[in-house]
Structure formats: C-alpha cells, structure tokens
Design a protein around this motif. Sequence first.
Motif, PDB file in Angstrom:
ATOM      1  N   THR A 375       0.906  -1.126   0.008  1.00  0.00           N
ATOM      2  CA  THR A 375       0.022  -0.008  -0.013  1.00  0.00           C
ATOM      3  C   THR A 375       0.987   1.282  -0.018  1.00  0.00           C
ATOM      4  O   THR A 375       0.542   2.250  -0.643  1.00  0.00           O
ATOM      5  N   LEU A 376       1.828   1.445   1.061  1.00  0.00           N
ATOM      6  CA  LEU A 376       2.781   2.376   1.121  1.00  0.00           C
ATOM      7  C   LEU A 376       3.423   2.432  -0.507  1.00  0.00           C
ATOM      8  O   LEU A 376       3.806   3.536  -0.913  1.00  0.00           O
ATOM      9  N   ARG A 377       3.884   1.387  -1.223  1.00  0.00           N
ATOM     10  CA  ARG A 377       4.415   1.451  -2.608  1.00  0.00           C
ATOM     11  C   ARG A 377       3.526   2.286  -3.558  1.00  0.00           C
ATOM     12  O   ARG A 377       4.203   2.943  -4.457  1.00  0.00           O
ATOM     13  N   PHE A 378       2.231   2.016  -3.575  1.00  0.00           N
ATOM     14  CA  PHE A 378       1.424   2.369  -4.409  1.00  0.00           C
ATOM     15  C   PHE A 378       0.979   3.806  -3.882  1.00  0.00           C
ATOM     16  O   PHE A 378       0.635   4.802  -4.853  1.00  0.00           O
ATOM     17  N   TYR A 379       0.709   3.978  -2.700  1.00  0.00           N
ATOM     18  CA  TYR A 379      -0.116   5.204  -2.094  1.00  0.00           C
ATOM     19  C   TYR A 379       0.775   5.983  -1.050  1.00  0.00           C
ATOM     20  O   TYR A 379       0.053   6.145   0.171  1.00  0.00           O
ATOM     21  N   ASN A 380       2.042   6.026  -1.108  1.00  0.00           N
ATOM     22  CA  ASN A 380       2.497   6.549  -0.147  1.00  0.00           C
ATOM     23  C   ASN A 380       2.058   8.242   0.331  1.00  0.00           C
ATOM     24  O   ASN A 380       2.262   8.972  -0.660  1.00  0.00           O
ATOM     25  N   PRO A 381       1.457   8.306   1.382  1.00  0.00           N
ATOM     26  CA  PRO A 381       0.887   9.784   1.758  1.00  0.00           C
ATOM     27  C   PRO A 381       1.980  10.759   1.491  1.00  0.00           C
ATOM     28  O   PRO A 381       1.799  12.048   1.290  1.00  0.00           O
ATOM     29  N   SER A 382       3.229  10.487   2.138  1.00  0.00           N
ATOM     30  CA  SER A 382       4.407  11.612   2.152  1.00  0.00           C
ATOM     31  C   SER A 382       5.457  11.524   1.031  1.00  0.00           C
ATOM     32  O   SER A 382       6.398  12.183   1.059  1.00  0.00           O
ATOM     33  N   ALA A 383       4.868  10.958  -0.161  1.00  0.00           N
ATOM     34  CA  ALA A 383       5.781  10.562  -1.318  1.00  0.00           C
ATOM     35  C   ALA A 383       6.163  12.322  -1.901  1.00  0.00           C
ATOM     36  O   ALA A 383       5.022  12.911  -2.441  1.00  0.00           O
ATOM     37  N   GLY A 384       7.218  12.771  -1.586  1.00  0.00           N
ATOM     38  CA  GLY A 384       7.484  14.114  -2.179  1.00  0.00           C
ATOM     39  C   GLY A 384       7.231  15.356  -1.247  1.00  0.00           C
ATOM     40  O   GLY A 384       7.049  16.469  -1.554  1.00  0.00           O
ATOM     41  N   VAL A 385       7.223  15.072   0.139  1.00  0.00           N
ATOM     42  CA  VAL A 385       6.976  16.194   1.067  1.00  0.00           C
ATOM     43  C   VAL A 385       8.260  16.746   1.560  1.00  0.00           C
ATOM     44  O   VAL A 385       8.358  17.671   2.566  1.00  0.00           O
ATOM     45  N   PHE A 386       9.366  15.908   1.158  1.00  0.00           N
ATOM     46  CA  PHE A 386      10.813  16.397   1.871  1.00  0.00           C
ATOM     47  C   PHE A 386      11.420  17.427   1.237  1.00  0.00           C
ATOM     48  O   PHE A 386      12.589  17.336   0.603  1.00  0.00           O
ATOM     49  N   VAL A 387      10.831  18.598   0.724  1.00  0.00           N
ATOM     50  CA  VAL A 387      11.193  19.511  -0.036  1.00  0.00           C
ATOM     51  C   VAL A 387      12.325  20.562   0.733  1.00  0.00           C
ATOM     52  O   VAL A 387      12.217  20.818   2.005  1.00  0.00           O
ATOM     53  N   ARG A 388      13.442  20.666   0.137  1.00  0.00           N
ATOM     54  CA  ARG A 388      14.469  21.418   0.801  1.00  0.00           C
ATOM     55  C   ARG A 388      14.990  22.581  -0.070  1.00  0.00           C
ATOM     56  O   ARG A 388      15.138  22.348  -1.344  1.00  0.00           O
ATOM     57  N   GLU A 389      15.782  23.584   0.527  1.00  0.00           N
ATOM     58  CA  GLU A 389      16.138  24.480  -0.040  1.00  0.00           C
ATOM     59  C   GLU A 389      17.737  24.559  -0.235  1.00  0.00           C
ATOM     60  O   GLU A 389      18.191  24.211   1.067  1.00  0.00           O
TER      61      GLU A 389
END
Length: 510
Positions: A375-389
């Motif tokens: 389920t995490l592989r298909f629908y990870n809720p946090s995929a892409g929230v690790f934005v850094r400057e």
Amino acid sequence: MKLIHNNIVGIRKSKYKQNINKLDPIFINMIIELILLIPISLLLWALYPIPYMLYFKLIHGQNVEIEYFPYIGRIAWSIIAFKKFGDNCYFRKHARDKKPNLDINISNDFWYGHMFMVYSPELAKKFAQNLHNYKSVALDFMELVSTEGIFLAEGHQWLKQRSFLGKTFNFNLIQKAQGLVERICQTEMKDLDRPQEYTDVWASIVGQAIQELFLGEKNLNYKGRPLCMEIRGLIQKFLKVERLFWIRGMIRRRFFNKRYPNWLIYDVEKEDERNMLKCIDFLNDVINKRKQSGNFGPDTLSLYIQEQLKDPEIKDIHITHSFLSLIFAGMDTTSTLTQSCCYVLGKYQEVQDRVRIALINDNDHDYVQGFINETLRFYNPSAGVFVREVLNSHYLGPYWIPKGKCINVQFYANHFDKKYFPDPNKFWPERWYTEGGKDFSEASFAFIPFWAGKRNCIGQHLAQMEIRVILKNILQNYTISLKKEVGFTQIFLYGMAETLNVLKFTKLNK
C-alpha cells in the motif's frame, strides 16, 4: 480691469494647452512602453528558466528529464496527469518506463526558479547523508506551529529534539500505545456502516493516542472536542487557503519572501492564526499546571519537564512545537494511509479476507507487513514532502546543484521501476517476502516510505502499529467494499481524490 483679467486667464489657458500638447507624445510613449513592458516582462519571466534547464540536459543527457510549463512548472503537469489518468503522480510513477537510467528531473519553479527532483536511489542516499547542504521549506502556517519542533528545527536544536524523542519512542511506548489505540477504537468506531468522513475517524483515533502519550492526560478537550482535533481542523483550514489561493500564495512568497504586508493576508488567515495561538496558550497552561503540580509520570511531557530542569536551553516553546509537530506529521499521514489501506481492501476482496484472518488470529505477520508495504508502494501519503532549499552549491553525484534552488526526493519512480519491483503495476503483498518479488541488491534506497538517514520518521513504528490495530478493529466487525473507484491526488499528502461515498462498511454476521 475685467478685460485685463480675461486676457490673463486666456493666456494661461493657452499656455496650458500648449504645454499639454507638447507633453502628449511623452505621455503616449509612456503608455505604449507600459503596455509593451508588461507582456515582455511576463514573456521573459516565462522564458527565464529554460536556458539553464537545456544546459543541464545537454551536459547530462538521458539521465536528466526536463519538465517545463510556463510559470507553474510541475504543478501544471500534475494537473494534466490527474485529468488524463486520474492520478496526479502518474508521470512520476512511470518516469522510468521509457528512460530506465533516469536519475533526476529538473522543472521550473515559481518560487525558486528551478526544482530538482531526485529519482535515483543512489542520489537519494547521498542527499540523506548530506542534509547540512539543505534547509527545510515550510508553508507559512508551519512556521507558527513547528519551527522549534522536530519536523522543522535545524542544527543543534534538531539534534537535541531528536535525541530526546528518540529515547521516548521506544518498544515500551509502542506496547503502551497499542492498548491505548485499542481502547480509543472501541469508542470511535461504533457506526462505520453509517456513511461519513472516515478519515476524520482514523485521524481522531491517531490524534487522541498521540495526545495521551505525549501529554499524559486522558480526554483532554478544547472547545468541546479533543485538543488534537481542534488543532487538526485549524491546520486543514490553513491548507485549504494554500490550496484554493495557491497562485496568490506563490506570488506573495516570490516577491515578499514571507515578509509580505498585512493587506496581502486574508481575514480568514488572521482568524485562524489567532485561534491557533489560543490553542498554543491552552497547551502552555497544561505545561505550567504540570510543573506546578510536580506530578510527573512516564508521559513525554513529564520527561520533557524533568529534562528541562537539567538543561535550561529547553524552553516551553520547544515542548509545544514538539507536540504540534507530532500532531501535524502524525495524524493526517497515518489517517490518509489507513484510508488507502481500506480502499485497497475494498478493491481486492481476496487480500481483505487474508488480512482479516491474519490480524484476528495474530498470525501470517509477513503477509500483513507485505500488505502495508505494498500500500505504501502504491499510495505513500508522504511521497514528495521532503522539499529542501539548497544552502550551499555542491555536487550531488555528478550533478551540480546551485545554491538557492529547490530540491526534493520523489519515491514513485523507484516504486514502479521493474528493476526493483517486477510487474510493478500488480498489487502483490507476497512480493515482500517471496524470492524474486523485489530486488534491492543494488539500492536499498529504492523503498524508503518513512524516509531514511538522520531525519527518518521517528514515529514510523508507532504509525504502523496504529494502522494494524485500526484495521483489526474494522475487519473483525465489518467487510469493506467500494461504492466506486476514484483517482488519487497529491496536494500536500497523497491520497484519495474523493473520500465521501467511496468506502462501504457492512457489519459482519457473527
């Protein structure tokens, strides 16, 4: 005298008309220039990111993907993906279908000029090992609630927070939390067969568990409902404003760098901020009462206060922001993943039957973990929230990453890469413990749903335990089916695009 006066007035009017006539060409030219300047400026602004993107692509070739759309870049492609495929992460998931060696994506970004999206597991590992080159990027409201907490703190302060919370998030806490979640489920999950917003149910269970574990107080309410739900409601309002008025939000950040004038802030934002500050005041009262009482237990707040007596660098704001960070990072991520789990169980009845038997009988643990991982592989809720400057210009592998740009790690390209997951579009829980189901021999960072390295999710084991307990309580009382299939979208978290009237819970005949 009257005649002289009229002559003087006439002369003045004549001179005024002459001056105006002389200035006419100037005014006309100014108007023409302004009319031309606006579209030219907009055009230059739209074209500005392109030369660097082409240069980057020219140097690195097939290992780089360009994603351009005037002004809003990747946001536009996410919208296109959702309209065309019902999944705004579709292009991310299938990035390597035709480009198996793709390492990194570069797109134009309204705020930072360019955004680098890391796909390669090897680069993601280097990124995680060198976080001193980056700093967290926060939405406006997050600065109000979590700059001093574990989610956004940096440097020495983050190390202190992580070290302290790492001691409390141990096996004993997970064991204690399990009974706590079981108890809360009994009160919160009585009428699931009644259509409702189920994410609110899961969020309430998770939030009350975090609240009681941290503050050590049962049924701590604010304005007639659990404090955690009041905080979550305010956070959702902040996110709604960000979602509805995202263009305005990007403009004011772009030009005012968060020090924008008061007139650019909506009244609803001001009201939500006042209400959040009242919640923080309420939290501070809880902290002060605990200090005055001297009744310290095994909860995180008591341990924090005792640590504070030894270390004067720990302030009350660090305690409140730690609690708010756990609420912010823990409630909706876990409830969104729980909702996705229910969606998958409703879609694949044979999976539901096997998970039900395993959870009720407390066996077949590999399959249950495989189900959660899949389920995490298909629908990870946090995929892409690790934005850094980017703080310091540096090489990430062979790629030069300039200071001031934005960088992120996107999981889905690896999650759907047949190099790591054979037959990646198949939902197959057995792949996680069956030989040949997955292959991480070349890159352990191909699957990092809770991130990795120093800043991995401190509550990942707690979250997975909460999901197991919630699903067990559901499946021993209900069957899950779908009223309809829906798309998935990522606004802040990645989850079902619709949540109402999608899941159907039917009571089991015992």
